[in-house]
Structure formats: structure tokens, C-alpha cells
Design a protein around this motif. Structure first.
Motif, PDB file in Angstrom:
ATOM      1  N   ARG A 157       0.857  -1.183   0.000  1.00 41.36           N
ATOM      2  CA  ARG A 157       0.000   0.000   0.000  1.00 41.36           C
ATOM      3  C   ARG A 157       0.898   1.239   0.000  1.00 41.36           C
ATOM      4  O   ARG A 157       1.674   1.447   0.931  1.00 41.36           O
ATOM      5  CB  ARG A 157      -0.892  -0.022   1.253  1.00 41.36           C
ATOM      6  N   ARG A 158       0.798   2.061  -1.023  1.00 41.86           N
ATOM      7  CA  ARG A 158       1.664   3.232  -1.177  1.00 41.86           C
ATOM      8  C   ARG A 158       0.893   4.512  -0.864  1.00 41.86           C
ATOM      9  O   ARG A 158      -0.261   4.663  -1.268  1.00 41.86           O
ATOM     10  CB  ARG A 158       2.247   3.284  -2.595  1.00 41.86           C
ATOM     11  N   VAL A 159       1.566   5.432  -0.162  1.00 38.28           N
ATOM     12  CA  VAL A 159       0.919   6.662   0.303  1.00 38.28           C
ATOM     13  C   VAL A 159       1.849   7.843   0.016  1.00 38.28           C
ATOM     14  O   VAL A 159       3.012   7.838   0.446  1.00 38.28           O
ATOM     15  CB  VAL A 159       0.621   6.599   1.816  1.00 38.28           C
ATOM     16  N   PRO A 160       1.390   8.885  -0.696  1.00 44.89           N
ATOM     17  CA  PRO A 160       2.233  10.070  -0.903  1.00 44.89           C
ATOM     18  C   PRO A 160       2.395  10.865   0.391  1.00 44.89           C
ATOM     19  O   PRO A 160       1.475  10.911   1.218  1.00 44.89           O
ATOM     20  CB  PRO A 160       1.461  10.871  -1.960  1.00 44.89           C
ATOM     21  N   VAL A 161       3.559  11.497   0.558  1.00 43.30           N
ATOM     22  CA  VAL A 161       3.808  12.322   1.745  1.00 43.30           C
ATOM     23  C   VAL A 161       4.512  13.608   1.350  1.00 43.30           C
ATOM     24  O   VAL A 161       5.145  13.693   0.297  1.00 43.30           O
ATOM     25  CB  VAL A 161       4.662  11.581   2.807  1.00 43.30           C
ATOM     26  N   SER A 162       4.391  14.594   2.225  1.00 41.81           N
ATOM     27  CA  SER A 162       5.102  15.860   2.045  1.00 41.81           C
ATOM     28  C   SER A 162       5.561  16.352   3.410  1.00 41.81           C
ATOM     29  O   SER A 162       5.169  15.815   4.456  1.00 41.81           O
ATOM     30  CB  SER A 162       4.200  16.893   1.358  1.00 41.81           C
ATOM     31  N   ALA A 163       6.389  17.384   3.417  1.00 42.19           N
ATOM     32  CA  ALA A 163       6.935  17.912   4.669  1.00 42.19           C
ATOM     33  C   ALA A 163       5.808  18.301   5.620  1.00 42.19           C
ATOM     34  O   ALA A 163       4.811  18.895   5.215  1.00 42.19           O
ATOM     35  CB  ALA A 163       7.819  19.118   4.379  1.00 42.19           C
ATOM     36  N   GLY A 164       5.970  17.947   6.889  1.00 41.32           N
ATOM     37  CA  GLY A 164       4.964  18.245   7.901  1.00 41.32           C
ATOM     38  C   GLY A 164       3.989  17.120   8.160  1.00 41.32           C
ATOM     39  O   GLY A 164       3.219  17.178   9.127  1.00 41.32           O
ATOM     40  N   ASP A 165       4.003  16.087   7.319  1.00 42.57           N
ATOM     41  CA  ASP A 165       3.122  14.937   7.553  1.00 42.57           C
ATOM     42  C   ASP A 165       3.622  14.118   8.744  1.00 42.57           C
ATOM     43  O   ASP A 165       4.822  14.095   9.043  1.00 42.57           O
ATOM     44  CB  ASP A 165       3.055  14.039   6.315  1.00 42.57           C
ATOM     45  N   PHE A 166       2.683  13.420   9.380  1.00 43.93           N
ATOM     46  CA  PHE A 166       3.010  12.576  10.527  1.00 43.93           C
ATOM     47  C   PHE A 166       2.383  11.213  10.320  1.00 43.93           C
ATOM     48  O   PHE A 166       1.222  11.108   9.895  1.00 43.93           O
ATOM     49  CB  PHE A 166       2.485  13.206  11.821  1.00 43.93           C
ATOM     50  N   VAL A 167       3.161  10.158  10.625  1.00 42.55           N
ATOM     51  CA  VAL A 167       2.703   8.792  10.412  1.00 42.55           C
ATOM     52  C   VAL A 167       3.010   7.984  11.672  1.00 42.55           C
ATOM     53  O   VAL A 167       4.165   7.935  12.126  1.00 42.55           O
ATOM     54  CB  VAL A 167       3.400   8.143   9.200  1.00 42.55           C
ATOM     55  N   TYR A 168       1.986   7.343  12.220  1.00 45.87           N
ATOM     56  CA  TYR A 168       2.150   6.468  13.376  1.00 45.87           C
ATOM     57  C   TYR A 168       2.205   5.023  12.876  1.00 45.87           C
ATOM     58  O   TYR A 168       1.321   4.586  12.133  1.00 45.87           O
ATOM     59  CB  TYR A 168       0.989   6.667  14.348  1.00 45.87           C
ATOM     60  N   VAL A 169       3.261   4.296  13.274  1.00 37.23           N
ATOM     61  CA  VAL A 169       3.545   2.965  12.731  1.00 37.23           C
ATOM     62  C   VAL A 169       3.604   1.950  13.878  1.00 37.23           C
ATOM     63  O   VAL A 169       4.670   1.687  14.431  1.00 37.23           O
ATOM     64  CB  VAL A 169       4.870   2.955  11.941  1.00 37.23           C
ATOM     65  N   PRO A 170       2.464   1.384  14.275  1.00 38.94           N
ATOM     66  CA  PRO A 170       2.492   0.375  15.333  1.00 38.94           C
ATOM     67  C   PRO A 170       3.266  -0.867  14.903  1.00 38.94           C
ATOM     68  O   PRO A 170       3.397  -1.154  13.707  1.00 38.94           O
ATOM     69  CB  PRO A 170       1.007   0.047  15.553  1.00 38.94           C
ATOM     70  N   SER A 171       3.785  -1.614  15.883  1.00 38.22           N
ATOM     71  CA  SER A 171       4.406  -2.900  15.571  1.00 38.22           C
ATOM     72  C   SER A 171       3.417  -3.737  14.776  1.00 38.22           C
ATOM     73  O   SER A 171       2.200  -3.629  14.944  1.00 38.22           O
ATOM     74  CB  SER A 171       4.805  -3.624  16.857  1.00 38.22           C
ATOM     75  N   GLY A 172       3.952  -4.551  13.859  1.00 31.05           N
ATOM     76  CA  GLY A 172       3.088  -5.367  13.009  1.00 31.05           C
ATOM     77  C   GLY A 172       2.678  -4.705  11.715  1.00 31.05           C
ATOM     78  O   GLY A 172       1.993  -5.322  10.902  1.00 31.05           O
ATOM     79  N   THR A 173       3.112  -3.437  11.502  1.00 30.75           N
ATOM     80  CA  THR A 173       2.733  -2.699  10.290  1.00 30.75           C
ATOM     81  C   THR A 173       3.816  -2.841   9.219  1.00 30.75           C
ATOM     82  O   THR A 173       4.980  -2.499   9.458  1.00 30.75           O
ATOM     83  CB  THR A 173       2.546  -1.202  10.603  1.00 30.75           C
ATOM     84  N   ILE A 174       3.450  -3.352   8.046  1.00 30.61           N
ATOM     85  CA  ILE A 174       4.364  -3.350   6.897  1.00 30.61           C
ATOM     86  C   ILE A 174       4.629  -1.894   6.511  1.00 30.61           C
ATOM     87  O   ILE A 174       3.701  -1.095   6.382  1.00 30.61           O
ATOM     88  CB  ILE A 174       3.729  -4.098   5.711  1.00 30.61           C
ATOM     89  N   HIS A 175       5.910  -1.538   6.307  1.00 36.64           N
ATOM     90  CA  HIS A 175       6.206  -0.133   6.017  1.00 36.64           C
ATOM     91  C   HIS A 175       7.567   0.010   5.339  1.00 36.64           C
ATOM     92  O   HIS A 175       8.419  -0.874   5.415  1.00 36.64           O
ATOM     93  CB  HIS A 175       6.200   0.700   7.309  1.00 36.64           C
ATOM     94  N   ALA A 176       7.755   1.158   4.712  1.00 35.32           N
ATOM     95  CA  ALA A 176       9.053   1.542   4.159  1.00 35.32           C
ATOM     96  C   ALA A 176       9.033   3.034   3.872  1.00 35.32           C
ATOM     97  O   ALA A 176       8.022   3.568   3.412  1.00 35.32           O
ATOM     98  CB  ALA A 176       9.370   0.764   2.886  1.00 35.32           C
ATOM     99  N   ILE A 177      10.150   3.687   4.119  1.00 37.18           N
ATOM    100  CA  ILE A 177      10.318   5.092   3.761  1.00 37.18           C
ATOM    101  C   ILE A 177      10.842   5.147   2.337  1.00 37.18           C
ATOM    102  O   ILE A 177      11.779   4.426   1.975  1.00 37.18           O
ATOM    103  CB  ILE A 177      11.291   5.790   4.724  1.00 37.18           C
ATOM    104  N   GLY A 178      10.243   5.989   1.517  1.00 30.69           N
ATOM    105  CA  GLY A 178      10.613   6.064   0.112  1.00 30.69           C
ATOM    106  C   GLY A 178      11.738   7.048  -0.151  1.00 30.69           C
ATOM    107  O   GLY A 178      12.085   7.891   0.676  1.00 30.69           O
TER     108      GLY A 178
END
Length: 318
Positions: A157-178
Motif C-alpha cells: 500500500r503506497r501513500v504520498p507524503v510531504s513535509a509536515g506529515d506525521f505517520v504512526y507505525v504500530p508494531s506489526g505494520t508493513i512499512h518503508a520510507i521512500g
């Protein structure tokens, strides 16, 4: 012992996806061509920050936690590890797709004190930058099949981001910084990472990096659920404070200072990272200049402080 902030020096980590922005944006003297991470408030053995002022100058934050518990309002019989870790990451290339375990799995399987729940404040992002946050599998069987078949385009699942955005990533969450993103990360003090996919990249020796598919399948939450955050903004004198997240492991704020504010320290200790501007912090009868790229802890041994200037901060506590 300390009636002043405890200033900390970053511990830098080389990463295959790192770059030069920790120098370009923060003027840090970085040791690697591909410097990916600055562990700026860390008592983790894999990258402990050093104290740069006061009676513990030259000691690590880990030393202070273990031997000077009064600085953190720590009970004398508390043998747990320091709970939090703050990093700045420069994603000059895509990070691997990964997932982290919760506390129970970390203790039972890895013999480590903490799992890893984290959160990201986006400091800068190039146009079109995006993160991977979650997946599209609806059952564990579907998740296993998509991973085993390498069906990444459909799975991730891909999500666009920009400066000032905040993302909460609980354990168990598939994730990657682009690629093209610089973040400040506040997390549990853990270095357990299960790598799910690494774009078939090779390291400097021509080898593919290790994947951890079986534990990844075990710890990933299915289905993915994006957390709902209860954010709140308050204004106190010259300070606008936005609470970004308040969860089990940490509470994190974005502070915007225009002028001055006088505050009491009403938590065990406060972690502060200056992300823009310059200011002065007054504790007792001492004044300390602070600027973008500075990181410090306000210890339990102070009762109050005054901050004056024009600056932005990320602030956190347990």
C-alpha cells in the motif's frame, strides 16, 4: 546533579540507502558517503548518544540511565532498558520493506526487551515522494501467498507524503520510507527489523541482503488498519503545541515557538529535537543557545524552564 539540559551528540549509521542530507540540512559532520541515520537521542547499545555537557560529559546516555536514574525519575530497582530512541533518517534511496514485532514476540523469540512501535515526522520530501504503509491482504493466508509469490505491486500500500506529515507505525505494520524523504523518527528503543522485500538490491559486496520472511508473516497485522489519532492543538504564550500521538509507548508533540513560553516539567523527562530555527532555553539562572539539529533531554532534576526565540521542535516523553 543536572540543573540544565542534557545535550546529546548523534551516533551515525551507514546505510545502503543513505546519502548526504544529514550534512546538507543539519550541518552534521557525517562519517560516510551513504550516511542513512543519526541516532540523536539513543541509549541503545547499537548506537548510544554521547553527552556533551555537564558532569556526565563524555558518558553515554546508556551510562546515565543505568547509573544516574534520578535524572529520569527512575526507580532504584528498575532494571529495564531506556525506553525510547529518536533518529533522523535520510532516505536517498528506497528503504527495504519491513515489519517489526511487538514486545511479547521480541522477548519470547529475540530475547530483546522491547518490540518496535515507531512514528515519523516528515522533515522534507521531494516532489512525488511516497511511503509504503500497510498492505492489501485481507487474510493471513492471502498475505502468505502474496509474499511467497513476490506479488509486491498488488500487496503493498503506497501513500504520498510531504513535509509536515506525521505517520504512526504500530508494531506489526508493513512499512518503508521512500526515496527523497528525510524523517525524524520516535520509537521504542529496539533495533529488531524483519526485512520483507529489498527490491532485489545488492550490497557493496554484490550480495543480496538477508530477508526474514517467516517471522515477517508471523508478526504482520492482518488486515492492515490505519490508526486513528486523537490530535490536539493548544496555544500557551508564544508556543503552539500540536499533540501528534498519545499512545502506550510515547507521546509526541510538534512545537512551534514564536516568542517565549515558560513551562513546568510535569513528566519524568522530556526529549527535545530542534528541527528549525534558533532559540534560547533558560533553566534556573543559566541560558543555553539552541538551533536546528540540536537534541537534548530535560531531566527530572529540573522543575521548570523558559524557551524564547523562533524555532520548531519535536518533543516526546513516555
Amino acid at each position: 546533579m543536572y540543573t540544565e539540559p542534557i545535550f546529546l551528540l548523534p551516533y551515525f549509521q551507514e546505510r545502503i540507502w543513505g546519502g548526504q542530507k544529514l550534512h546538507d540540512e543539519f550541518q552534521y559532520t557525517i562519517p560516510y558517503e551513504k550516511t542513512g541515520e543519526a541516532w540523536v537521542i539513543s541509549a541503545h547499545p547499537n548506537g548510544p548518544s554521547k553527552i556533551s555537557n555537564g558532569p556526565l560529559e563524555g558518558k553515554t546516555l546508556k551510562d546515565a540511565w543505568e547509573n544516574n536514574g534520578e535524572l529520569f525519575n527512575k526507580e532504584a530497582d528498575n532494571t529495564e532498558a531506556f525506553p525510547l530512541l529518536v533518529k533522523i533518517l535520510d532516505a536517498n534511496d528506497d528503504l527495504s520493506v519491513q515489519v517489526h514485532p511487538d514486545d511479547t514476540y521480541a522477548r519470547e523469540v529475540e530475547d530483546e526487551p522491547y518490540g518496535k512501535t515507531e512514528c515519523w515526522y516528515v522533515l522534507s520530501a521531494e516532489p512525488g515522494a511516497e511511503i509504503i504503509f500497510g498492505h492489501h491482504a485481507t487474510t493471513r493466508e492471502e498475505l502468505t501467498k502474496m509474499i511467497d509469490e513476490g506479488n509486491w505491486d498488488q500487496f503493498l500500500r503506497r501513500v504520498p507524503v510531504s513535509a509536515g506529515d506525521f505517520v504512526y507505525v504500530p508494531s506489526g505494520t508493513i512499512h518503508a520510507i521512500g526515496k527523497g524523504i528525510v524523517i525524524l523518527e520516535t520509537q521504542q528503543s529496539s533495533d529488531i527489523t524483519y526485512r520483507v522485500y529489498d527490491y532485489d538490491r545488492k550490497d557493496k559486496d554484490g550480495n543480496g541482503r538477508q530477508l526474514h520472511l517467516e517471522p515477517s508473516k508471523e508478526v504482520t497485522s492482518v488486515p492492515h488498519e490505519t490508526p486513528t489519532l486523537s490530535q490536539e492543538t493548544t496555544v500557551e504564550e508564544g508556543l503552539t503545541s500540536r499533540r501528534l500521538v498519545q499512545e502506550k509507548y510515547f507521546t509526541v508533540y510538534h512545537w512551534e515557538l514564536e516568542g517565549s513560553v515558560t513551562k513546568r516539567l510535569d513528566v519524568d523527562f522530556l526529549q527535545v529535537s530542534v528541527i528549525e530555527g534558533e532559540a534560547e532555553i533558560n533553566v534556573g539562572n543559566k541560558a543555553f543557545s539552541i538551533k536546528k539539529g540540536d537534541h537534548f533531554i530535560l531531566p527530572a532534576t529540573i522543575t521548570g524552564y523558559k524557551v524564547e526565540g523562533n524555532a520548531s521542535f519535536i518533543v516526546s516523553h513516555t
